[in-house]
Write an enzyme that holds these catalytic residues in place. Structure first.
Site, PDB file in Angstrom:
ATOM      1  N   LYS A 277       0.381  -1.181  -0.203  1.00 41.36           N
ATOM      2  CA  LYS A 277      -0.096   0.309  -0.338  1.00 41.36           C
ATOM      3  C   LYS A 277       0.700   1.162   0.189  1.00 41.36           C
ATOM      4  O   LYS A 277       1.658   1.093   0.854  1.00 41.36           O
ATOM      5  CB  LYS A 277      -1.198   0.498   1.200  1.00 41.36           C
TER       6      LYS A 277
ATOM      7  N   ASP B 239      -2.450  10.520   4.279  1.00 46.22           N
ATOM      8  CA  ASP B 239      -4.129   9.570   4.237  1.00 46.22           C
ATOM      9  C   ASP B 239      -4.415  10.538   5.378  1.00 46.22           C
ATOM     10  O   ASP B 239      -4.534  10.619   6.265  1.00 46.22           O
ATOM     11  CB  ASP B 239      -3.946   8.902   5.044  1.00 46.22           C
TER      12      ASP B 239
ATOM     13  N   LYS C 154     -10.020  13.019   8.208  1.00 42.90           N
ATOM     14  CA  LYS C 154      -9.763  12.561   9.518  1.00 42.90           C
ATOM     15  C   LYS C 154      -9.658  13.448  10.545  1.00 42.90           C
ATOM     16  O   LYS C 154      -9.451  14.245   9.815  1.00 42.90           O
ATOM     17  CB  LYS C 154      -8.495  11.775   9.829  1.00 42.90           C
TER      18      LYS C 154
ATOM     19  N   ASP D  20       1.492   6.017   5.846  1.00 46.72           N
ATOM     20  CA  ASP D  20       0.497   5.007   5.116  1.00 46.72           C
ATOM     21  C   ASP D  20       1.078   4.078   4.079  1.00 46.72           C
ATOM     22  O   ASP D  20       0.317   3.891   3.151  1.00 46.72           O
ATOM     23  CB  ASP D  20      -0.832   5.634   5.007  1.00 46.72           C
TER      24      ASP D  20
ATOM     25  N   ASP E 139     -12.225   7.631   3.578  1.00 48.33           N
ATOM     26  CA  ASP E 139     -11.189   6.976   4.452  1.00 48.33           C
ATOM     27  C   ASP E 139     -10.871   5.091   4.090  1.00 48.33           C
ATOM     28  O   ASP E 139      -9.447   5.157   4.795  1.00 48.33           O
ATOM     29  CB  ASP E 139     -10.884   7.343   5.895  1.00 48.33           C
TER      30      ASP E 139
ATOM     31  N   GLU F  72      -8.979   4.157   2.097  1.00 45.17           N
ATOM     32  CA  GLU F  72      -9.086   4.114   0.349  1.00 45.17           C
ATOM     33  C   GLU F  72      -8.108   2.636  -0.016  1.00 45.17           C
ATOM     34  O   GLU F  72      -7.928   2.943  -0.994  1.00 45.17           O
ATOM     35  CB  GLU F  72      -8.300   5.567   0.313  1.00 45.17           C
TER      36      GLU F  72
ATOM     37  N   ARG G 283      -7.932  -0.168   0.734  1.00 51.65           N
ATOM     38  CA  ARG G 283      -8.897  -0.776  -0.013  1.00 51.65           C
ATOM     39  C   ARG G 283      -8.662  -1.166  -1.729  1.00 51.65           C
ATOM     40  O   ARG G 283      -8.637  -1.458  -2.727  1.00 51.65           O
ATOM     41  CB  ARG G 283      -9.513  -1.953   0.675  1.00 51.65           C
TER      42      ARG G 283
HETATM   43  N1  BES Z   1      -4.324   3.975   6.717  1.00 53.91           N
HETATM   44  C1  BES Z   1      -5.544   4.212   7.719  1.00 53.91           C
HETATM   45  C2  BES Z   1      -5.363   2.792   8.730  1.00 53.91           C
HETATM   46  C3  BES Z   1      -3.938   3.062   9.310  1.00 53.91           C
HETATM   47  C4  BES Z   1      -5.264   3.994  11.102  1.00 53.91           C
HETATM   48  C5  BES Z   1      -3.310   3.418   9.827  1.00 53.91           C
HETATM   49  C6  BES Z   1      -3.743   3.531  12.134  1.00 53.91           C
HETATM   50  C7  BES Z   1      -2.004   3.360  10.817  1.00 53.91           C
HETATM   51  C8  BES Z   1      -2.605   3.363  11.835  1.00 53.91           C
HETATM   52  C9  BES Z   1      -6.824   3.516   6.858  1.00 53.91           C
HETATM   53  O1  BES Z   1      -6.695   4.207   5.283  1.00 53.91           O
HETATM   54  C10 BES Z   1      -8.257   3.195   7.014  1.00 53.91           C
HETATM   55  O2  BES Z   1      -7.776   5.242   7.422  1.00 53.91           O
HETATM   56  N2  BES Z   1      -8.645   3.117   7.928  1.00 53.91           N
HETATM   57  C11 BES Z   1      -9.768   3.218   8.121  1.00 53.91           C
HETATM   58  C12 BES Z   1     -11.360   2.507   6.893  1.00 53.91           C
HETATM   59  C13 BES Z   1     -12.658   2.229   8.551  1.00 53.91           C
HETATM   60  C14 BES Z   1     -13.000   3.369   7.449  1.00 53.91           C
HETATM   61  C15 BES Z   1     -13.676   1.405   7.584  1.00 53.91           C
HETATM   62  C16 BES Z   1     -10.215   2.452   9.896  1.00 53.91           C
HETATM   63  O3  BES Z   1      -8.990   2.232  10.163  1.00 53.91           O
HETATM   64  O4  BES Z   1     -10.317   3.730  10.506  1.00 53.91           O
HETATM   65 ZN    ZN Z   2      -5.139   4.659   5.000  1.00 55.47          ZN
HETATM   66 MN    MN Z   3      -8.017   6.142   5.009  1.00 55.36          MN
END
Ligand code: BES
Ligand code: ZN
Ligand code: MN
Length: 481
Positions: free
Chosen positions: A249, A254, A261, A273, A332, A334, A336
């Site tokens: 990834k 992000d 966020k 990220d 968010d 993103e 996937r």
């Molecule tokens: N990059 C984040 C996940 C992340 C969180 C990485 C903390 C490192 C530390 C990812 O893109 C994300 O935002 N995931 C969301 C998914 C949700 C919206 C379904 C999450 O985990 O909140």
């Molecule tokens: Zn992310």
């Molecule tokens: Mn995200």
């Protein structure tokens, strides 16, 4: 940092002597210049026993490890980490490390590797943006006195892997105004080429021609174009007929996109990220430099994720490269979206195995904290087990979560094939289930959200970027096929 194997301990340099109840004789015989007035006893070998001994021309650190069976690779790593810290604190430029009496240790190979990797991993600093009051580590030269068979080769090989993990750390620690999709691709090109890897970068036009709908959707809010980088290491003596593909990834920052966020808070560390992509780069460089006999391809989809004027939007339906239609309910989620396209792209290689690495879900941090990477797998039990064992050996643990069909319910969409969020519960698994829809080959998914980037140091893993995954994958691939 220079690491050398030596035959004897010199005077005038700081020395670390690792003691256990069973190696005292080997130490006495191997280090005839031990201070004359020093009487090493069984007590000095107790676990946790640590003392300094200073003579006119030599400084000694003696660390006890208990009995021979208590001597584990991880125990040795921790002690070397501590000694490297001591060396730098006292402004030493040289450190000699004595590890004797280990010829019959069942983990001798990993002990020798620890000698090669730890000085590099422990001495790591990210100073490129410091212009004032730089507290640069002083340690530069390591001399190893060990009787482990084949130590020279193992130390060299492990040193290369550690350097590659530090490259991954550097790439992740660099800020997002420096690492964009284009410059990340350029870094892959530069470091790949230097290691003899073929690197090809697909730019926006080619990404459009390929109809990578997920990557293009996430990129819509960005002022900068996306990239899709392909790295290929194909040695003549490759043991695998079909390649192993690594997917990383590469979200260079992000923000969450329109589903922004909160800040301060969860956005603060999101330069991490692209750690999956950086880990793939580090791993390919390591295996190429060590000339492992495996054919490996790396795929790096990259963009930032931002709320620009044309940003992709909750409720959008995106047609992925595979043709699958995804309803976006949270911009968010993103990772996937870009990985779905990369996993589909991987099919053209008819891979034997695909492993993706991604800082994919906060839920992985909730489930496992920072002590393990979440693993989901459709590969053979045996292959999956081998990855888990490599994780134990390298102390880069992975913990497996299921990919049961029950969880498919959570990503059903009202109007499209699937949606990009899975609702309450099992957030790491539903992200894995989403990715699974783009695979038709044996596949392992590693969610490194909790392990790639730390708020504070844990053991020898530093604060900020850790490089986790490079040592794990190198070890796994070194024993592949
Ligand atoms: N990059 C984040 C996940 C992340 C969180 C990485 C903390 C490192 C530390 C990812 O893109 C994300 O935002 N995931 C969301 C998914 C949700 C919206 C379904 C999450 O985990 O909140
Ligand atoms: Zn992310
Ligand atoms: Mn995200």
């Amino acid at each position: 940092m220079q690491i050398e194997i030596v035959e004897k301990i010199d005077t005038g340099k700081l020395s670390l002597v690792l003691l256990c109840k069973e190696n005292l004789e080997a130490v006495r015989a191997g280090v005839p210049n031990l201070p004359r007035d020093l009487e090493l006893t069984a007590e000095d070998c107790n676990k946790e026993a640590q003392f300094r001994y200073w003579t006119a021309d030599q400084r000694w650190l003696f660390y006890g490890m208990g009995h021979l069976e208590d001597v584990s690779p991880e125990a040795v790593r921790k002690l070397i980490h501590k000694a490297v810290g001591e060396a730098n604190q006292t402004k030493a430029s040289h450190l000699q490390i004595v590890l004797l009496g280990m010829t019959s240790h069942h983990d001798a190979r990993l002990l020798a590797m620890a000698l090669g990797e730890m000085p590099i991993l422990s001495n790591y600093q990210f100073l490129v943006h410091k212009t004032q009051e730089v507290k640069k580590n002083t340690l530069e030269n390591i001399y190893l006195l060990t009787d482990i068979a084949d130590a020279k080769r193992l130390v060299k090989q492990a040193g290369i892997v550690a350097q590659a993990a530090c490259l991954t750390r550097d790439l992740v620690n660099e800020p997002p105004n420096i690492i964009t999709a284009e410059t990340l691709a350029a870094q892959a090109q530069k470091h790949g080429k230097a290691a003899g890897i073929e690197v090809k970068v697909l730019h926006k036009k080619e990404i459009e021609e390929l109809k990578m709908g997920g990557l293009l959707a996430v990129n819509r809010g960005s002022a900068l174009p996306p990239t899709f980088t392909i790295m290929e290491y194909k040695p003549k003596n490759a043991r695998n007929q079909k390649p192993v593909v690594l997917v990383g990834k590469g979200i260079v920052f992000d923000t969450g996109g329109l589903s922004l966020k909160p800040t301060p808070g969860s956005m603060d560390s999101m330069k991490c990220d692209m750690a999956g992509a950086a880990t793939v780069i580090g791993t390919l460089v390591a295996i190429a430099q060590n000339e492992l006999p495996v054919h490996v391809i790396g795929l790096l989809p990259a963009t930032d994720n931002r709320p620009g004027y044309d940003a992709y939007t909750p409720n959008d339906v995106v047609t992925m490269m595979s043709g699958l239609k995804v309803e976006v309910l949270n911009t968010d989620a993103e990772g996937r979206m870009i990985l779905g396209d990369a996993l589909h792209y991987a099919k053209r290689y008819t891979p034997e195995l695909v492993i993706d690495l991604a800082t994919l879900t906060g839920a992985a941090v909730v489930a496992l904290g920072s002590h393990a990477t979440a693993l989901m797998s459709t590969a053979d039990r045996e292959v999956t087990q081998r990855l888990a064992e490599a994780g134990e050996r390298m102390y880069e643990k992975v913990a497996e979560l299921p990919l049961w069909a029950e969880y498919d319910e959570q990503i059903k969409s009202d109007i499209a094939d699937i949606k990009n969020i899975g609702g309450k519960g099992a957030g790491t698994i539903t992200a894995g289930k989403f990715l699974q829809r783009f695979t038709d080959y044996p596949w392992m998914h590693l969610d490194i959200a909790g392990t790639a980037y730390l708020e504070g140091a844990i053991g020898w893993r530093p604060k900020n970027a850790t490089g986790t995954g490079v040592r794990l994958l190198h070890e796994f691939l070194a024993h592949y096929a």
